[in-house]
Design an enzyme around this catalytic site. Structure first.
Site, PDB file in Angstrom:
ATOM      1  N   GLU A 132      -4.781  -8.849  -0.105  1.00  0.00           N
ATOM      2  CA  GLU A 132      -5.579  -8.513   1.095  1.00  0.00           C
ATOM      3  C   GLU A 132      -7.024  -8.384   0.650  1.00  0.00           C
ATOM      4  OE1 GLU A 132      -4.324  -5.309   3.654  1.00  0.00           O
ATOM      5  OE2 GLU A 132      -2.204  -5.778   3.302  1.00  0.00           O
ATOM      6  N   GLU A 140       0.834  -1.210   0.000  1.00  0.00           N
ATOM      7  CA  GLU A 140       0.000   0.000   0.000  1.00  0.00           C
ATOM      8  C   GLU A 140       0.869   1.261   0.000  1.00  0.00           C
ATOM      9  OE1 GLU A 140      -3.330  -0.130   2.753  1.00  0.00           O
ATOM     10  OE2 GLU A 140      -4.163  -1.861   1.732  1.00  0.00           O
TER      11      GLU A 140
HETATM   12  O1  AHR Z   1      -5.209  -5.683   7.056  1.00  0.00           O
HETATM   13  C1  AHR Z   1      -5.150  -4.484   7.760  1.00  0.00           C
HETATM   14  C2  AHR Z   1      -4.513  -3.369   6.944  1.00  0.00           C
HETATM   15  O2  AHR Z   1      -5.299  -3.081   5.834  1.00  0.00           O
HETATM   16  C3  AHR Z   1      -3.170  -3.672   6.347  1.00  0.00           C
HETATM   17  O3  AHR Z   1      -2.132  -3.484   7.239  1.00  0.00           O
HETATM   18  C4  AHR Z   1      -3.077  -2.701   5.228  1.00  0.00           C
HETATM   19  O4  AHR Z   1      -2.283  -3.158   4.168  1.00  0.00           O
HETATM   20  C5  AHR Z   1      -4.532  -2.497   4.823  1.00  0.00           C
HETATM   21  O5  AHR Z   1      -4.849  -1.158   4.731  1.00  0.00           O
END
Ligand code: AHR
Length: 528
Positions: A332, A209
């Site tokens: 994710e 991110e």
């Molecule tokens: O999964 C929680 C958070 O969500 C992670 O650290 C980040 O990559 C995303 O914004």
């Protein structure tokens, strides 16, 4: 109203369709018009794409109780462990055959300095975990512990490197430390710390991110940094590293476009993150367990956004990589609710109901469908954080409804995706409506067909008439995950409220399968 979904590119004309469905379909056709029977064709001999088992991957971060108390209790803990790693957790994860585990973040990855997490544990420096509650990170769980965990589970390691606050040298050293078999400063340091042979580390992410918590970069500046950092992520000693560039969050298409344009030659995969919730508001995501049908419907509708999201991102990738060399890793994904009352909000601890399970079923069906590009996905996160598989409390451990979906869907690992055509009725709520059914199907190496079906509607059962084109089915069996209440979930006091049971509400006539799915359910059928 019926919704028609052509799940794969298959030329179908109505005449062929009717001939293919045979007499049993014809007999049912009249019924369908009257009562809304859902129709489906599965082309059992037309599959060409393999569903990578890595679509069923997981993600674990130094956040709340995921690592500490989740995976790691330490060697001296009364909780049964192997070299500090909980045995009950490893056993549970082996049962769902987790293929790959991503670590150490998340946002944490871009403030993690790996050298602080090696060597004698009592000598490791501590740090403040600035993203997740400003708590002190002891570094007790580091590179050796993570790679030991992967070996205990029997899964591939996916390590996320630090671009946001790290250096090129630090990243290069880490890869050398983990994977170099020769005589080098880093390999010898690893040996000094008790590991002679290098580990296999197949996947390496260059940042996380980086448009946000990983450095607030513009896509152009990240792409340039990616090109530079990845140069030094070497494949040593036969360990061929798959390099993953940081991709967009949800609909950030300009990010995908620029990074593909400027860095595609140096990447093997690019990531995508997508979280869903019941509202459109990040400050009020909704309760994980206290909700009514409007929030059930909202989650189902939000979850279905994964289809256009994948299509649009893949379309951009196709422009720059028409041959499909680069994988899309949804590393994710999952539901994100308000933290459980009474817990630290920065720890993202949430319960997990039947609603989360149906949402997971839809996500996984979507990843299956786009498996020609989606070659990995990692649900967030494995233990005690967001849409977890496992919740722990001291020595107690329970598995969630989402865990059961992963267990039921493991039949799709490395199987061949089967094209599907589905015409289904709507699930209506208020003035809005979405498709009531969501499906994917595959054929495994021994020729068994598996169909995973989700009925999104909490108020209506769904009768499905399915033609198994090209098959001569003999036997069928099934399992279902459902419950009386939408909010049903497992607790430490009552851990078996939501669990899969045998399902036999189907019949087979020739190659026509007829079944009725319970309301709000996930069903997996096996056909031999
Ligand atoms: O999964 C929680 C958070 O969500 C992670 O650290 C980040 O990559 C995303 O914004």
């Amino acid at each position: 109203m019926f919704r028609k979904w052509l799940f794969e590119e298959v030329a179908v004309v109505t005449v062929v369709l009717l001939v293919g469905w045979g007499p049993a379909y014809a007999a049912n056709a009249a019924v369908q018009e009257e009562s809304g029977v859902n129709r489906m064709i599965i082309y059992t001999d037309k599959g060409t794409e393999r569903i990578s088992r890595n679509i069923y991957g997981h993600f674990s971060e130094h956040l709340g109780g995921c690592i500490y108390g989740g995976f790691w209790v330490g060697e001296d803990s009364p909780i049964p462990n192997t070299r500090g790693i909980r045995n009950d957790v490893v056993e549970a994860l082996k049962k769902i055959k987790i293929p790959v585990l991503r670590w150490p973040g998340g946002c944490f990855a871009d403030e993690y300095h790996w050298k602080e997490g090696i060597g004698p544990r009592d000598k490791r420096p501590t740090m403040i975990n600035t993203h997740w509650g400003m708590v002190r990170e002891t570094n007790a769980f580091g590179t050796h512990e993570f790679l030991d965990l992967c070996e205990q589970i029997g899964c591939e390691a996916y390590v996320a490197g630090n671009v946001g606050s790290g250096t090129v040298e630090e990243m290069q050293d880490w890869v050398e430390y983990m994977t170099f078999d020769g005589d080098s400063e880093m390999a010898n340091l690893r040996r000094m710390n008790g590991r002679d042979k290098p580990w296999r580390v197949r996947y390496f992410g260059v940042g996380n991110e980086n448009w946000g918590c990983g450095g607030n970069m513009s896509p152009g500046s990240y792409a340039d940094l990616y090109n530079r950092f990845q140069t030094y992520v070497r494949s040593y000693s036969g360990n061929r590293i798959v390099k993953i560039a940081c991709g967009p969050g949800s609909e950030n298409y300009p990010w995908m476009t620029t990074v593909m344009e400027r860095a595609r030659r140096n990447m093997d995969a690019i990531s995508l993150h997508h979280y869903v919730r019941g509202t459109g508001d990040w400050t009020r995501k909704g309760s994980a367990t206290k909700f009514d049908e409007s929030e059930w419907f909202a989650l189902m509708k939000n979850t279905l956004t994964i289809y256009p999201l994948l299509e649009n991102n893949i379309e951009i990738m196709n422009r720059f990589d028409p041959r499909g060399r680069i994988g899309l890793f949804v590393d994710e994904w999952g539901t994100w609710w308000d933290a459980e009352p009474g817990t630290n909000p920065s720890f993202l601890y949430q319960q997990n109901t039947l609603r989360d399970a149906v949402s997971a079923g839809i996500f996984l069906n979507a990843f299956n469908k786009y498996c020609y590009r989606v070659r990995m996905a990692n649900i967030a996160q494995t233990i005690n954080v967001l849409q977890a598989m496992i919740l722990t409390k001291g020595e107690k451990m329970i598995v969630t409804p989402t865990y059961h979906v992963f267990e039921m869907y493991k039949v799709h690992h490395d199987a061949t995706l089967l094209p599907i055509e589905l015409e289904c009725s709507d699930y209506r709520f208020g003035n809005d409506s979405i498709s009531a059914l969501n499906v994917s199907a595959s054929k495994d190496n021994s020729g068994r067909i598996h169909i995973s079906l989700c009925n999104l509607d909490p108020g209506n059962t769904a009768e499905v008439v399915c033609a198994l084109e090209g098959a001569e089915p003999k036997e069928i069996s099934g399992r279902v995950l459902t419950a009386e209440a939408m909010i049903a979930h497992n607790t430490f006091e009552n851990p078996q409220v939501v669990k899969p049971v045998t399902f036999n509400n189907f019949r087979l006539e020739g190659n026509i399968l007829t079944t009725t799915l319970p309301t709000k359910s996930v069903v997996v059928l096996e056909i031999e």
